[in-house]
Design a protein around this motif. Structure first.
Motif, mmCIF file in Angstrom:
data_model
loop_
_atom_site.group_PDB
_atom_site.id
_atom_site.type_symbol
_atom_site.label_atom_id
_atom_site.label_comp_id
_atom_site.label_asym_id
_atom_site.label_seq_id
_atom_site.Cartn_x
_atom_site.Cartn_y
_atom_site.Cartn_z
ATOM 1 N N ALA A 30 -13.903 -2.184 1.624
ATOM 2 C CA ALA A 30 -12.515 -1.806 1.314
ATOM 3 C C ALA A 30 -11.493 -2.752 1.932
ATOM 4 O O ALA A 30 -10.490 -3.094 1.295
ATOM 5 C CB ALA A 30 -12.244 -0.373 1.770
ATOM 6 N N TRP A 46 -8.918 -5.278 -0.195
ATOM 7 C CA TRP A 46 -7.467 -5.186 -0.012
ATOM 8 C C TRP A 46 -6.883 -6.515 0.451
ATOM 9 O O TRP A 46 -5.928 -7.016 -0.131
ATOM 10 C CB TRP A 46 -7.169 -4.067 0.982
ATOM 11 C CG TRP A 46 -5.808 -4.076 1.579
ATOM 12 C CD1 TRP A 46 -4.613 -4.010 0.903
ATOM 13 C CD2 TRP A 46 -5.474 -4.146 2.954
ATOM 14 N NE1 TRP A 46 -3.564 -4.035 1.803
ATOM 15 C CE2 TRP A 46 -4.073 -4.110 3.063
ATOM 16 C CE3 TRP A 46 -6.232 -4.215 4.118
ATOM 17 C CZ2 TRP A 46 -3.412 -4.157 4.292
ATOM 18 C CZ3 TRP A 46 -5.574 -4.252 5.339
ATOM 19 C CH2 TRP A 46 -4.186 -4.228 5.412
ATOM 20 N N ASN A 78 -6.065 -9.911 -1.631
ATOM 21 C CA ASN A 78 -4.830 -10.012 -2.416
ATOM 22 C C ASN A 78 -3.633 -10.469 -1.590
ATOM 23 O O ASN A 78 -2.553 -10.652 -2.139
ATOM 24 C CB ASN A 78 -4.502 -8.652 -3.045
ATOM 25 C CG ASN A 78 -5.547 -8.239 -4.056
ATOM 26 O OD1 ASN A 78 -5.946 -9.028 -4.901
ATOM 27 N ND2 ASN A 78 -6.012 -7.012 -3.945
ATOM 28 N N HIS A 79 -3.808 -10.626 -0.274
ATOM 29 C CA HIS A 79 -2.684 -10.952 0.609
ATOM 30 C C HIS A 79 -2.877 -12.209 1.441
ATOM 31 O O HIS A 79 -1.914 -12.707 2.026
ATOM 32 C CB HIS A 79 -2.420 -9.771 1.553
ATOM 33 C CG HIS A 79 -2.093 -8.511 0.824
ATOM 34 N ND1 HIS A 79 -0.855 -8.270 0.268
ATOM 35 C CD2 HIS A 79 -2.850 -7.432 0.524
ATOM 36 C CE1 HIS A 79 -0.865 -7.088 -0.330
ATOM 37 N NE2 HIS A 79 -2.066 -6.568 -0.195
ATOM 38 N N SER A 82 0.731 -0.836 2.821
ATOM 39 C CA SER A 82 -0.030 -1.662 1.888
ATOM 40 C C SER A 82 -1.495 -1.228 1.855
ATOM 41 O O SER A 82 -2.087 -1.097 0.783
ATOM 42 C CB SER A 82 0.078 -3.132 2.294
ATOM 43 O OG SER A 82 -0.720 -3.939 1.466
ATOM 44 N N ALA A 83 -2.070 -0.972 3.034
ATOM 45 C CA ALA A 83 -3.473 -0.552 3.105
ATOM 46 C C ALA A 83 -3.666 0.801 2.430
ATOM 47 O O ALA A 83 -4.644 1.004 1.710
ATOM 48 C CB ALA A 83 -3.925 -0.492 4.569
ATOM 49 N N TRP A 84 -2.734 1.710 2.647
ATOM 50 C CA TRP A 84 -2.866 3.035 2.049
ATOM 51 C C TRP A 84 -2.847 2.956 0.519
ATOM 52 O O TRP A 84 -3.646 3.589 -0.159
ATOM 53 C CB TRP A 84 -1.764 3.985 2.538
ATOM 54 C CG TRP A 84 -1.966 5.349 1.976
ATOM 55 C CD1 TRP A 84 -2.848 6.298 2.415
ATOM 56 C CD2 TRP A 84 -1.334 5.912 0.825
ATOM 57 N NE1 TRP A 84 -2.797 7.418 1.612
ATOM 58 C CE2 TRP A 84 -1.867 7.206 0.629
ATOM 59 C CE3 TRP A 84 -0.362 5.453 -0.059
ATOM 60 C CZ2 TRP A 84 -1.462 8.025 -0.405
ATOM 61 C CZ3 TRP A 84 0.043 6.281 -1.087
ATOM 62 C CH2 TRP A 84 -0.510 7.552 -1.256
ATOM 63 N N ARG A 85 -1.949 2.159 -0.011
ATOM 64 C CA ARG A 85 -1.885 2.006 -1.482
ATOM 65 C C ARG A 85 -3.201 1.453 -2.030
ATOM 66 O O ARG A 85 -3.655 1.856 -3.098
ATOM 67 C CB ARG A 85 -0.723 1.091 -1.877
ATOM 68 C CG ARG A 85 0.632 1.763 -1.807
ATOM 69 C CD ARG A 85 1.730 0.924 -2.444
ATOM 70 N NE ARG A 85 1.948 -0.336 -1.761
ATOM 71 C CZ ARG A 85 2.786 -0.514 -0.744
ATOM 72 N NH1 ARG A 85 3.481 0.497 -0.266
ATOM 73 N NH2 ARG A 85 2.939 -1.698 -0.196
ATOM 74 N N ALA A 86 -3.831 0.554 -1.301
ATOM 75 C CA ALA A 86 -5.062 -0.082 -1.774
ATOM 76 C C ALA A 86 -6.301 0.775 -1.544
ATOM 77 O O ALA A 86 -7.202 0.806 -2.382
ATOM 78 C CB ALA A 86 -5.235 -1.437 -1.091
ATOM 79 N N MET A 87 -6.369 1.461 -0.409
ATOM 80 C CA MET A 87 -7.602 2.164 -0.034
ATOM 81 C C MET A 87 -7.576 3.654 -0.335
ATOM 82 O O MET A 87 -8.631 4.285 -0.363
ATOM 83 C CB MET A 87 -7.883 1.951 1.453
ATOM 84 C CG MET A 87 -8.210 0.521 1.800
ATOM 85 S SD MET A 87 -8.666 0.391 3.539
ATOM 86 C CE MET A 87 -7.780 -1.080 3.990
#
Length: 124
Positions: free
Chosen positions: A15, A19, A22-23, A83-88
């Motif tokens: 995970a 994520w 992309n950054h 950002s992590a929450w949106r991805a994971m």
């Protein structure tokens, strides 16, 4: 050296790399097994980052994710957590401010990001 630190609940294998790719550039992070410490690296705007995962934080269900470097993809832990929450799509927690190692934690509130939204909570 600056750092970002967030805590990911019930981290799934792969995970973090899914994520972060992309950054950042040149991500070298083998997080296929997140049951033990994982260390890796990446580039952000040409500057090397260190990426570390420390499982078993705060009651075993959280993994501490630390990103260190001279330049970072986010300005604050909360930006990184969002950002992590949106991805994971799992609960993410982070410190609300500039706490330093060795300072007392007197009922410190933490940001909790999950399906209920963003809230400051006492970690228990």
């Amino acid at each position: 050296m600056q750092d970002l630190e967030i805590y990911v609940r019930d981290l799934e294998a792969g995970a973090v790399s899914a994520w972060l790719e992309n950054h950042v550039d040149e991500l070298a992070l083998d997080d296929g097994d997140v049951s033990s410490v994982v260390k890796g690296s990446a580039l952000y705007e040409g500057v090397r980052l260190r990426v570390s995962l420390y499982p078993g934080a705060f009651g075993k269900r959280f993994t501490s994710l630390v990103i260190e470097g001279e330049k970072l993809p986010w300005n604050a832990d909360l930006d990184c957590a969002r950002s992590a929450w949106r991805a994971m799509d799992t609960e993410i927690r982070c410190s609300p401010g500039e706490w330093q190692e060795g300072q007392p934690v007197e009922e410190e509130k933490w940001w909790r990001l999950d399906h209920r939204g963003e809230q400051q909570v006492v970690w228990n």
